[in-house]
Design a protein around this motif. Structure first.
Motif, PDB file in Angstrom:
ATOM      1  N   VAL A 216       0.860  -1.113  -0.005  1.00  0.00           N
ATOM      2  CA  VAL A 216       0.037  -0.099   0.145  1.00  0.00           C
ATOM      3  C   VAL A 216       1.039   1.221   0.156  1.00  0.00           C
ATOM      4  O   VAL A 216       1.711   1.158   0.817  1.00  0.00           O
ATOM      5  N   ARG A 217       0.555   2.207  -0.902  1.00  0.00           N
ATOM      6  CA  ARG A 217       1.589   3.257  -0.993  1.00  0.00           C
ATOM      7  C   ARG A 217       0.602   4.538  -1.242  1.00  0.00           C
ATOM      8  O   ARG A 217      -0.235   4.268  -2.037  1.00  0.00           O
ATOM      9  N   VAL A 218       0.994   5.494  -0.356  1.00  0.00           N
ATOM     10  CA  VAL A 218       0.136   6.785  -0.527  1.00  0.00           C
ATOM     11  C   VAL A 218       0.640   7.658  -1.571  1.00  0.00           C
ATOM     12  O   VAL A 218       1.731   7.970  -1.517  1.00  0.00           O
ATOM     13  N   LEU A 219       0.143   8.102  -2.893  1.00  0.00           N
ATOM     14  CA  LEU A 219       0.659   8.534  -3.785  1.00  0.00           C
ATOM     15  C   LEU A 219       0.631  10.330  -3.576  1.00  0.00           C
ATOM     16  O   LEU A 219       1.557  10.908  -3.605  1.00  0.00           O
ATOM     17  N   VAL A 220      -0.752  10.549  -2.862  1.00  0.00           N
ATOM     18  CA  VAL A 220      -0.697  11.980  -2.751  1.00  0.00           C
ATOM     19  C   VAL A 220      -1.398  12.221  -1.523  1.00  0.00           C
ATOM     20  O   VAL A 220      -2.758  11.563  -1.379  1.00  0.00           O
ATOM     21  N   THR A 221      -1.338  12.857  -0.539  1.00  0.00           N
ATOM     22  CA  THR A 221      -2.085  13.139   0.683  1.00  0.00           C
ATOM     23  C   THR A 221      -3.151  13.985   0.423  1.00  0.00           C
ATOM     24  O   THR A 221      -3.072  14.797  -0.496  1.00  0.00           O
ATOM     25  N   PRO A 222      -4.241  14.239   1.234  1.00  0.00           N
ATOM     26  CA  PRO A 222      -5.429  14.947   0.890  1.00  0.00           C
ATOM     27  C   PRO A 222      -4.931  16.484   0.490  1.00  0.00           C
ATOM     28  O   PRO A 222      -4.443  17.030   1.208  1.00  0.00           O
ATOM     29  N   THR A 223      -5.396  16.775  -0.718  1.00  0.00           N
ATOM     30  CA  THR A 223      -4.973  17.859  -1.136  1.00  0.00           C
ATOM     31  C   THR A 223      -5.936  18.553  -1.781  1.00  0.00           C
ATOM     32  O   THR A 223      -6.812  17.868  -2.831  1.00  0.00           O
ATOM     33  N   SER A 224      -6.288  19.986  -2.042  1.00  0.00           N
ATOM     34  CA  SER A 224      -7.053  20.503  -2.987  1.00  0.00           C
ATOM     35  C   SER A 224      -6.564  20.679  -4.357  1.00  0.00           C
ATOM     36  O   SER A 224      -7.416  21.218  -5.176  1.00  0.00           O
ATOM     37  N   ASP A 225      -5.331  20.374  -4.341  1.00  0.00           N
ATOM     38  CA  ASP A 225      -4.636  20.795  -5.825  1.00  0.00           C
ATOM     39  C   ASP A 225      -4.939  19.763  -6.866  1.00  0.00           C
ATOM     40  O   ASP A 225      -4.433  18.711  -6.784  1.00  0.00           O
ATOM     41  N   LEU A 226      -5.823  19.883  -7.530  1.00  0.00           N
ATOM     42  CA  LEU A 226      -6.419  18.863  -8.834  1.00  0.00           C
ATOM     43  C   LEU A 226      -5.017  18.445  -9.684  1.00  0.00           C
ATOM     44  O   LEU A 226      -5.020  17.177  -9.905  1.00  0.00           O
ATOM     45  N   GLY A 227      -4.375  19.459  -9.926  1.00  0.00           N
ATOM     46  CA  GLY A 227      -3.086  19.152 -10.771  1.00  0.00           C
ATOM     47  C   GLY A 227      -2.207  18.106 -10.258  1.00  0.00           C
ATOM     48  O   GLY A 227      -1.813  17.311 -10.733  1.00  0.00           O
ATOM     49  N   LYS A 228      -2.032  18.199  -8.865  1.00  0.00           N
ATOM     50  CA  LYS A 228      -1.178  17.185  -8.180  1.00  0.00           C
ATOM     51  C   LYS A 228      -1.680  15.816  -8.225  1.00  0.00           C
ATOM     52  O   LYS A 228      -0.921  14.747  -8.500  1.00  0.00           O
ATOM     53  N   ILE A 229      -3.103  15.754  -8.146  1.00  0.00           N
ATOM     54  CA  ILE A 229      -3.651  14.484  -8.133  1.00  0.00           C
ATOM     55  C   ILE A 229      -3.713  13.863  -9.377  1.00  0.00           C
ATOM     56  O   ILE A 229      -3.206  12.761  -9.517  1.00  0.00           O
ATOM     57  N   LEU A 230      -3.917  14.584 -10.411  1.00  0.00           N
ATOM     58  CA  LEU A 230      -3.927  14.132 -11.815  1.00  0.00           C
ATOM     59  C   LEU A 230      -2.558  13.893 -12.387  1.00  0.00           C
ATOM     60  O   LEU A 230      -2.042  12.842 -12.824  1.00  0.00           O
ATOM     61  N   ALA A 231      -1.495  14.529 -11.772  1.00  0.00           N
ATOM     62  CA  ALA A 231      -0.243  14.177 -12.074  1.00  0.00           C
ATOM     63  C   ALA A 231       0.325  12.722 -11.378  1.00  0.00           C
ATOM     64  O   ALA A 231       0.863  11.972 -12.033  1.00  0.00           O
TER      65      ALA A 231
END
Lengths: 178, 404
Positions: free
Chosen positions: B59-74
């Motif tokens: 299990v690997r966390v790619l991105v912690t909860p953020t409101s930055d959509l770009g970071k999530i898509l990246a």
């Protein structure tokens, strides 16, 4: 300090209900149809039919912030004989606690409630530990019978405010002054 | 507009290579994740979304909860498929990530994509569910991909252990030509328990599909056409109630995908929506594209009303918003829908016509949002389709994009 009686409030101690910041009050693991307001709010808590009930298991975590800094003297917790709370831990000024970190630090005070307490005898806390309380977290660890559901009929907190805005009736003797 | 922190658990196990969801299970999942992130941040700008993978080396966390959509898509790029999904560990890590969110006022939610078999037994899952409920964490489960070994029952047990006041949901998505994200758009996963969700669901769908989003709910707003907006909203509500049935009809829908042109016309016509509740979601998407064609369409619709009775089916529902950029298609669709009012199930064959370009249709289908709707009309079409082979022939004969 005056002598306690089963129903009397300490002299100068007031019901801290007026200082509760209702917008931030939270309760984890409460049953949605038997929520914290039943035990805490004026009117609801006097109603015998309304109580606070736990949901998934018998533990409850109640977070009560205050609108001003207060000193907590004692608290009263009423509940049924078997399903009422037994071990209660109080944490002062610890925000947003979860069930996982209740054991991470020692409580400001802990209490094992007896049946007398459940009938209405207030429990006096370690006053020195609650001298400037912004928020109070009440962790109900288990209940009297050890079952899966904990029920609390009424919760009352007694204390004073830290500032000198006393109710005029209680002015006869000041032990504390800023 | 609930203030919420969401952790999305992605299944990137070997089972995701399968192509029973277009284009592959993994890609369908990634699209759905992107849409969910958009929808969440749009419904409340303070919402945060995080992503973790459950398979691979662990299990690997790619991105912690953020409101930055770009970071999530990246972070969704370059994900590798492999290993086995660890559902219990994934949920627990998600819970931990939510616990350490920055804004403690946010409600906690976990969305799990369970595509591979679940190796944990019911008891373990129920314990996990109770722990989530105790900490007031809501859970949404998307059950897709492998469906054996009692997986649906296990996930249902997990859901009932977590569920508190219907804040948690489970969606079973069977394989089919409909994109996973299309099916999810009309579900509570996107719509957030029905509290104005249709607005951002529609907008998110439209944004993803059309790229020409007007930003309005349903593509058209009270400013332009209050009746239409209202009709769309009503249709949307009804459609949502029938989404599961629609998923079953996905297969039939595919045949009718060509009819995509009908979709936009339907949405254009307020009266149409009454008959085709399903079209609402597609209609929304279409709207964005059709904004420009609105006038032309209305004119055509009027012309169509006079026209001959074709057994067009209003169902066209399968949203083909991109496909129907052409007026001709729209006109045709309008005509169809007008004719079809009395009998919803004109025939599935209607769908088949319209778009002359098969490849165009198929490409559109792949990206269509909200394909699931059309339950009543689809059913009818199926029934009528079987009974009316002639209708099909009629449809085939007609050249695509015919004008009335």
């Amino acid at each position: 300090m005056s002598v306690e009686s089963a129903t009397a409030i300490q002299r100068n101690q007031v019901d801290l209900l007026d200082f509760v910041d209702w917008s931030g009050v939270e309760c984890l693991n409460q049953n949605s149809s038997h929520s914290l307001v039943n035990a805490l709010k004026q009117g609801y808590r006097e109603d015998e039919g309304l109580h606070l009930e736990s949901d998934a298991d018998e533990q409850l975590l109640i977070y009560i912030p205050f609108t001003q800094v207060i000193k907590l003297h004692s608290f009263l917790m009423k509940g049924p004989e078997d399903e009422g709370p037994k071990t209660v831990k109080l944490f002062a000024n610890k925000e947003h606690m979860g069930f996982s970190n209740v054991s991470d630090f020692p409580p400001s005070d802990s209490a094992v409630l007896s049946l007398d307490n459940l009938k209405g005898k207030p429990f006096t806390v370690k006053y020195v530990k609650f001298q400037s309380v912004r928020s109070l977290t009440i962790f109900i660890e288990d209940n009297q019978c050890g079952g899966d559901v904990t029920k609390v009929q009424k919760i009352v907190l007694y204390g004073t405010t830290q500032d000198v805005t006393f109710i005029l009736e209680g002015i006869s003797k000041f032990d504390h002054y800023i | 507009m609930v203030l919420e922190a969401t952790m999305i658990c992605i299944d990137n196990s070997e089972w995701m290579r399968n192509g029973d969801y277009t284009p592959t299970r993994f890609q369908a999942q990634a699209d759905a994740v992107n849409l969910i992130c958009g929808a969440k941040t749009q419904s409340n700008p303070e919402n945060t979304v995080g992503v973790l993978t459950m398979a691979g080396k662990g299990v690997r966390v790619l991105v912690t909860p953020t409101s930055d959509l770009g970071k999530i898509l990246a972070c969704m790029h370059g994900l590798e498929i492999g290993g086995e999904m660890n559902l219990a560990a994934g949920i627990q890590v998600a819970q931990l990530a939510l616990k350490h969110r920055q804004n403690k006022k946010q409600q906690q939610r976990i969305i799990v994509f369970a595509g591979s078999p679940v190796k944990y037994d019911k008891k373990v899952l129920e314990t996990i569910g109770r722990k989530l409920k105790k900490n007031s964490v809501a859970l949404d489960i998307v059950d897709f991909g492998e469906g054996d070994d009692g997986k649906p029952e296990k996930l249902e047990a997990l859901l009932s252990a977590v569920n508190n006041n219907d804040s948690s949901h489970i969606i079973h998505v069977p394989p089919g030509p409909n994109a996973l994200s299309d099916v999810l758009i009309s579900t509570p996963v996107f719509t957030g328990d029905g509290e104005g969700g249709s607005g951002f669901a529609a907008a998110a769908a439209a944004a993803a599909a059309a790229g020409g989003v007007s930003g309005f709910d349903f593509g058209v707003d009270p400013n332009l056409d209050p009746e239409l907006a209202l009709a769309l909203r009503v249709s949307m509500e009804e459609e949502r109630a029938r989404q599961e049935a629609a998923a079953k009809r996905a297969a039939e829908e595919a045949a009718r995908q060509e009819k995509g042109g009908e979709q936009p016309s339907n949405s254009q016509d307020t009266t149409m929506t009454e008959h085709k509740t399903i079209t609402a979601p597609e209609a929304e998407n279409k709207k964005n594209d059709l904004m420009d064609d609105e006038t032309a369409l209305l004119e055509q619709a009027l012309a169509m009303s006079m026209d001959d009775p074709r057994t067009s089916n209003s169902m066209g529902d399968t949203d083909m918003s991109e496909a129907t950029t052409e007026d001709q298609d729209l006109a045709f669709a309008l005509q169809m829908s007008v004719q079809d009012n009395p009998k919803d199930s004109a025939s599935q064959t209607e769908m088949n016509k319209v778009l002359g370009d098969q490849s165009f249709v198929s490409s559109i289908l792949a990206s269509l949002p909200g394909v699931d709707p059309n339950d009543p009309s689809v059913k009818d079409l199926l029934a009528s389709l079987q009974g009316q082979s002639e209708a099909e022939q009629k449809n085939d004969d007609k050249p695509p994009n015919e004008d009335k």
